[in-house]
Write a protein that holds these residues in place. Structure first.
Motif, PDB file in Angstrom:
ATOM      1  N   SER A   1      -5.561   1.285 -13.395  1.00  0.00           N
ATOM      2  CA  SER A   1      -5.595   2.554 -12.524  1.00  0.00           C
ATOM      3  C   SER A   1      -5.981   2.812 -11.292  1.00  0.00           C
ATOM      4  CB  SER A   1      -6.538   3.175 -13.493  1.00  0.00           C
ATOM      5  OG  SER A   1      -8.130   3.011 -13.221  1.00  0.00           O
ATOM      6  N   TYR A   2      -6.040   3.757 -10.587  1.00  0.00           N
ATOM      7  CA  TYR A   2      -6.208   3.278  -8.718  1.00  0.00           C
ATOM      8  C   TYR A   2      -7.770   2.627  -8.811  1.00  0.00           C
ATOM      9  CZ  TYR A   2      -6.934   6.116  -4.361  1.00  0.00           C
ATOM     10  OH  TYR A   2      -6.981   6.509  -3.082  1.00  0.00           O
ATOM     11  N   PRO A   3      -7.849   2.198  -8.569  1.00  0.00           N
ATOM     12  CA  PRO A   3      -9.271   1.412  -8.401  1.00  0.00           C
ATOM     13  C   PRO A   3     -10.422   2.134  -7.706  1.00  0.00           C
ATOM     14  CG  PRO A   3      -7.733   0.297  -6.828  1.00  0.00           C
ATOM     15  CD  PRO A   3      -6.855   0.743  -7.456  1.00  0.00           C
TER      16      PRO A   3
ATOM     17  N   ALA B   1      -2.337  13.695  -7.714  1.00  0.00           N
ATOM     18  CA  ALA B   1      -1.357  13.419  -6.571  1.00  0.00           C
ATOM     19  C   ALA B   1      -0.273  13.174  -6.149  1.00  0.00           C
ATOM     20  CB  ALA B   1      -3.043  11.977  -5.774  1.00  0.00           C
ATOM     21  N   TYR B   2       0.275  12.624  -7.173  1.00  0.00           N
ATOM     22  CA  TYR B   2       1.533  12.855  -6.661  1.00  0.00           C
ATOM     23  C   TYR B   2       3.163  12.794  -8.178  1.00  0.00           C
ATOM     24  CZ  TYR B   2      -0.397   7.686  -5.455  1.00  0.00           C
ATOM     25  OH  TYR B   2      -0.533   6.887  -5.032  1.00  0.00           O
ATOM     26  N   ALA B   3       2.125  14.579  -8.406  1.00  0.00           N
ATOM     27  CA  ALA B   3       3.023  15.125  -9.171  1.00  0.00           C
ATOM     28  C   ALA B   3       4.107  15.564  -8.145  1.00  0.00           C
ATOM     29  CB  ALA B   3       1.836  16.768  -9.431  1.00  0.00           C
TER      30      ALA B   3
ATOM     31  N   ILE C   1       0.619  -1.493   0.014  1.00  0.00           N
ATOM     32  CA  ILE C   1      -0.031   0.064   0.209  1.00  0.00           C
ATOM     33  C   ILE C   1       0.893   1.232   0.071  1.00  0.00           C
ATOM     34  CG2 ILE C   1      -1.992   1.018   1.704  1.00  0.00           C
ATOM     35  CD1 ILE C   1      -2.559  -1.710   2.512  1.00  0.00           C
ATOM     36  N   GLY C   2       0.500   2.460  -0.707  1.00  0.00           N
ATOM     37  CA  GLY C   2       1.353   3.781  -1.324  1.00  0.00           C
ATOM     38  C   GLY C   2       1.469   4.546   0.461  1.00  0.00           C
ATOM     39  N   ASP C   3       1.437   4.103   1.616  1.00  0.00           N
ATOM     40  CA  ASP C   3       1.468   4.935   2.223  1.00  0.00           C
ATOM     41  C   ASP C   3       2.977   4.904   3.376  1.00  0.00           C
ATOM     42  OD1 ASP C   3       0.210   6.259   4.551  1.00  0.00           O
ATOM     43  OD2 ASP C   3       0.261   4.132   6.060  1.00  0.00           O
TER      44      ASP C   3
HETATM   45  C1  PL4 Z   1      -4.451   3.157   0.388  1.00  0.00           C
HETATM   46  C2  PL4 Z   1      -3.960   8.407  -7.417  1.00  0.00           C
HETATM   47  C3  PL4 Z   1      -2.054   4.233  -2.496  1.00  0.00           C
HETATM   48  N1  PL4 Z   1      -6.398   3.786   1.759  1.00  0.00           N
HETATM   49  O1  PL4 Z   1      -4.930  10.653   0.588  1.00  0.00           O
HETATM   50  P1  PL4 Z   1      -5.195  10.373  -0.274  1.00  0.00           P
HETATM   51  O2  PL4 Z   1      -7.018  10.523  -0.720  1.00  0.00           O
HETATM   52  O3  PL4 Z   1      -5.416  12.313  -0.974  1.00  0.00           O
HETATM   53  O4  PL4 Z   1      -5.023  10.200  -1.563  1.00  0.00           O
HETATM   54  C4  PL4 Z   1      -5.392   8.962  -2.420  1.00  0.00           C
HETATM   55  C5  PL4 Z   1      -5.153   8.308  -3.563  1.00  0.00           C
HETATM   56  C6  PL4 Z   1      -5.394   9.327  -4.780  1.00  0.00           C
HETATM   57  N2  PL4 Z   1      -5.117   9.328  -6.047  1.00  0.00           N
HETATM   58  C7  PL4 Z   1      -4.482   8.136  -5.854  1.00  0.00           C
HETATM   59  C8  PL4 Z   1      -3.983   7.407  -5.317  1.00  0.00           C
HETATM   60  O5  PL4 Z   1      -3.190   6.501  -5.642  1.00  0.00           O
HETATM   61  C9  PL4 Z   1      -4.118   7.482  -3.884  1.00  0.00           C
HETATM   62  C10 PL4 Z   1      -3.836   6.256  -2.543  1.00  0.00           C
HETATM   63  N3  PL4 Z   1      -3.186   5.085  -3.412  1.00  0.00           N
HETATM   64  C11 PL4 Z   1      -1.859   3.346  -3.454  1.00  0.00           C
HETATM   65  O6  PL4 Z   1      -1.514   2.199  -2.563  1.00  0.00           O
HETATM   66  O7  PL4 Z   1      -2.549   3.315  -4.323  1.00  0.00           O
HETATM   67  C12 PL4 Z   1      -2.685   4.260  -0.475  1.00  0.00           C
HETATM   68  C13 PL4 Z   1      -4.172   3.368  -1.339  1.00  0.00           C
HETATM   69  C14 PL4 Z   1      -5.708   3.913   0.787  1.00  0.00           C
HETATM   70  C15 PL4 Z   1      -6.325   4.030  -1.112  1.00  0.00           C
HETATM   71  O8  PL4 Z   1      -7.602   3.597  -1.094  1.00  0.00           O
HETATM   72  O9  PL4 Z   1      -6.695   5.075  -1.315  1.00  0.00           O
END
Ligand code: PL4
Length: 448
Positions: free
Chosen positions: A170-172, A259-261, A83-85
């Protein structure tokens, strides 16, 4: 006598709970006068869209598998590249902003209650000037509790009658929220695609940018993330120009997830969709302080909805998003917004560059390690994820193998859509020590 009455009451309760082993369709008052909430069904109809979702949400599923492994192997020294934390502490200047925000609440002049639903003026202005070079109007910035929450709010604003397009992978959250909103049909078991979603394949064969002319249907809303999650690849300026031009031609709206800019290090790559001419008329940008200021738990993000954006009937998207925010959100925490102001100070901006360099060094090491083993890998230079081509292997199988043999948590590409099958995402959001150790372990289990 009293004791007998009490015993009778207990016995009746026991009998009534047994009777409820086959639950009745509606809540029924038990003879004890207490509702047995555990066994009874309510009379509320389930939102059928939840039934369309396949299994749980990706990241809790990864966490579940990690916990199950740890339970079976309590001695395991798990390293998470899943997880991207964020893992590194909030730097001092940014922290002082949070501390200041908290302390002033204890003083009569500094105390504040509910703030503006759209965020405090100072922060909206500072975001517009510092991060967008005043290309956008501060009134178009909606400060929030994070990008993920804003994606959900945008989906509610768009409603169920829009056609959504996503990069695949993509981000799910984009697809899952579209499903929950009722924009889709069922998933096709073979293609693993939801009926009604336009999947835009992004892979090494097309430089991770979709062939827009080949899309099967005109999308209303295009979710586009750059630098992308999970590929770690950032779109080039010509690619984003093509995207904006396509959206304008088709009358589509881009929801650009940036979010990653700040991880972008190549100066030729745009950090915002609003660097592209014409985007103010066709794009919304969601953004976040989560990933580079260590704010994943603190929660602070924002969404830019330009006033120029209109629905088909000429009504204003900005007005509807404002209505959405003021109806369902009470403003980001006042303490946290002080933290956001500190991020955008000169000192805060320098601190985040140090954090970003730290995570990008991890990414470089991960990528070099897998490449040295003969894998093709992408990303990691302008984004915090390394995307590894598994050469045809199932990504969940490799996920399990690496967890079992190397005690490392990764994220299978398949979790990001069918286009992610055959790839593995490695997150650079770990400590340097853990990344060094993980690279040693990966070299033992991923040998080709
Ligand atoms: C795990 C492309 C991570 N529980 O923290 P935020 O809400 O401002 O941003 C979330 C976010 C927004 N846009 C993209 C992202 O990748 C994320 C965060 N993604 C990952 O590992 O892909 C954390 C995931 C978290 C979740 O569901 O967002």
């Amino acid at each position: 006598m009293m004791r007998e009455v009490a015993l009778l009451a207990v016995a009746l309760c026991a009998t009534s709970s047994l009777a409820f082993l086959t639950p009745p369709p509606r809540p029924v008052r038990s003879r004890c006068g207490v509702r047995d909430r555990v066994l009874q069904m309510s009379g509320v109809e389930r939102n059928p869209n939840f039934g369309k979702l396949m299994g749980g949400y990706l990241f809790p599923e990864i966490a579940r598998r990690r916990s199950a492994f740890l339970e079976a192997n309590p001695e395991a020294k798990i390293i998470s590249l899943g997880i991207g934390d964020t893992t590194q502490p909030i730097p001092p200047h940014i922290l002082s902003g949070l501390v200041h925000g908290a302390s002033k609440l204890g003083t009569p002049p500094g105390y504040s209650g509910y703030g503006p639903d759209q965020g405090v003026k100072d922060l909206r202005e500072k975001i517009a000037s510092t991060l967008y070079g005043n290309r956008i109007d501060p009134d178009d910035v909606f400060v929030s509790d994070g990008a993920k929450c804003d994606i959900g709010r945008l989906q509610v604003m768009f409603g169920k009658n829009v056609v959504t397009a996503v990069q695949d992978p993509s981000y799910p959250v984009y697809v899952d929220t579209a499903v929950i909103m009722g924009q889709t049909g069922l998933i096709n078991e073979q293609s693993r695609q939801f009926d009604g979603i336009v999947y835009m394949p992004c892979n090494p064969g097309n430089d991770f940018f979709p062939d827009l002319a080949a899309l099967p249907q005109r999308p209303d809303v295009i979710y586009f993330c750059s630098p992308n999650n999970p590929t770690g690849v950032a779109a080039t300026r010509p690619q984003l120009e093509a995207l904006v031009s396509y959206a304008r031609e088709q009358g589509s709206v881009i929801v650009f997830d940036a979010a990653y800019a700040p991880f972008i290090r190549d100066p030729s790559l745009p950090k915002s969709i609003f660097e592209i001419e014409g985007a103010l008329e066709c794009a919304i940008e969601v953004n976040s302080f989560s990933k580079y200021a260590g704010f994943t738990g603190v929660r602070l993000g924002w969404t830019v909805v330009p006033k120029q954006l209109k629905f088909r009937d000429g009504s204003s998207m900005h007005a509807d998003f404002n209505r959405m925010m003021s109806t369902t959100f009470n403003g980001a925490s006042n303490i946290v917004q002080d933290g956001g102001l500190a991020i955008l100070d000169k000192e805060g901006l320098a601190e985040i560059q140090t954090l970003i360099s730290y995570y990008l060094a991890n990414a470089a090491k991960l990528r070099a390690t897998v490449e040295a083993m003969g894998y093709k890998a992408y990303g990691g230079d302008n984004g915090p994820y390394v995307y590894v081509d598994l050469g045809g292997k199932s990504s969940w199988d490799v996920f399990s193998e690496i967890l079992e043999k190397a005690q490392i948590v990764t994220t299978p590409g398949a979790g990001f859509g069918p286009g992610g099958e055959g790839f593995l995402r490695l997150s650079a959001f770990a400590s340097k020590e853990n990344v060094d150790e993980a690279c040693e372990r990966l070299q033992k289990v991923m040998v080709k």
